[in-house]
Design a protein around this motif. Structure first.
Motif: not given
Lengths: 194, 194
Positions: B2-7
Motif C-alpha cells: 500500500n505504501f512506499c517502504s522508502n518514503c
C-alpha cells in the motif's frame, strides 16, 4: 527499508520472538517484512559451434561481455525467465534445453540458475540493455572482458564439458575475497577437482 | 503493498517506462518496488537405508509429512540453507551432498531447490515446526499423507534413482490444474518420460 509497506508506520530492525535473524518489523501493525535472495536466470544460447554473448549497455560492468540473464519475475518458471531474458537482451529465440549451473553469490544475495539453450534460428541483435551481441567460437571468447565471475565460471565449465562430449549439472558457490570481484573463490558440490 | 517502504507515500500499480510488467511505484519518490519469486531450500536426509521425514506442526498442511525445507535467507548459500532448515525442523545434522531437484511452482512464486544430505549421526527430533520426525524405509513412506506435490515428486524421483543405483539432477515445473493441489501436472527438462 524505512516504513511499513502495509500501513506506512515506521519499522524497527530486531529479532522477532521465535526467530533468530533481525527483521524489519512494523511498530504499528507488527507486520514482519522478510527479505530473501533473488534468483537470476539466463542461458548459454547455442548456434552450431558457437554461443551468443551480449556486451553490456548498462552498469555494472558497462562494455563487458555477458550471457543473457536477469531477475526471475513473478509467475514465470526459471526456464521461461531464461528464454525471456535471451529474447530481451539478445533478440534471440531459444529453446531452453537443460539446467547447467546453479551458483550462489551469498555476498550479494543472488542465486544464478543458468541453462543451455538452442537458438531456433540465426536471428539475434542488441536489446535495450546490450551494446552489441555476437556469436563466438571458444577460441575467440574475450576472456579478459567477461562481465562477471559467475559468467566466466559457467562458460569455462561449458567448454570443458563440450570437449568431454557430455554436459553435467553443477551446483556451487562463488565468494569474493575482498570488496572487489577480481579475486574470488569457487567451489562445486559435485566437482571437487575443479 | 500500500505504501512506499522508502518514503511512506502511497504507491501506484503501473507499467514503468521501458518495462513490460506492472510494478508498485511510489507516487512521491518514484522508487520502483520489484517483487520476485522466493527460493525454498531443503534436503532428503539419508541414514543408511532410510530417509528422515517431518510431520508438520504448522499450516498449511498441518499433520502431513514433509521433507525439511524453508525459505533461503539473505547471505546464505542454498546448501547452507538446506542444512539449517534440516537442523531447525528435524534437529538433524546433515552434510549436504548433491543437488537433486529444482522445481518451479510459478503459481505461488516459489522455486524449490532440494539436495541429498547425509546425516552425520542418528540424532534427530521434532523442531518447533514439527509434530514428530521419523526415519522411513521406502516401503513405509506415508504416500497418502505427504504435505506437498513438490515433496511427493522429489521423493518419487529419489526412490526411482536409488533403485537404478545412480542419482540424476532434475529441473522441472509443477502446475496445479485448479485452485487446489489435488490435481497437478509435472514436467522435467531432462526426463521427458517421467
Amino acid at each position: 527499508m524505512n516504513f511499513c509497506s502495509n500501513c506506512a508506520a515506521s519499522v524497527d530492525l530486531h529479532v522477532p520472538k521465535g526467530d533468530s535473524i533481525p527483521r524489519y518489523v512494523c511498530r504499528s501493525c507488527n507486520t514482519i517484512h522478510y527479505t530473501n535472495p533473488k534468483l537470476v536466470v539466463g542461458c548459454i544460447p547455442e548456434w552450431e559451434d558457437t554461443i551468443l554473448l551480449c556486451r553490456r549497455a548498462i552498469e555494472p560492468r558497462y562494455g563487458f561481455w555477458t550471457l543473457p540473464a536477469g531477475f526471475l519475475e513473478d509467475f514465470e518458471t526459471t526456464a521461461q525467465g531464461a528464454a525471456r531474458e535471451t529474447q530481451e537482451e539478445a533478440l534471440a529465440n531459444v529453446e531452453i534445453n537443460e539446467l547447467f549451473t546453479l551458483i550462489n553469490l551469498p555476498q550479494i544475495n543472488q542465486v544464478y540458475v543458468m541453462f543451455r539453450g538452442i537458438m531456433r534460428n540465426q536471428s539475434f541483435g542488441p536489446g535495450a540493455e546490450s551494446l552489441e551481441v555476437q556469436l563466438y567460437r571458444e577460441e575467440r571468447i574475450p576472456w579478459d572482458r567477461i562481465a562477471f565471475p559467475v559468467v566466466e565460471q559457467t562458460l569455462k565449465l561449458y567448454f570443458r564439458d563440450k570437449r568431454r562430449g557430455s554436459f553435467g549439472i553443477y551446483a556451487g558457490d562463488i565468494m569474493r575475497s575482498t570488496d572487489q570481484w577480481e579475486d574470488y573463490q569457487v567451489s562445486y558440490l559435485n566437482d571437487k577437482e575443479w
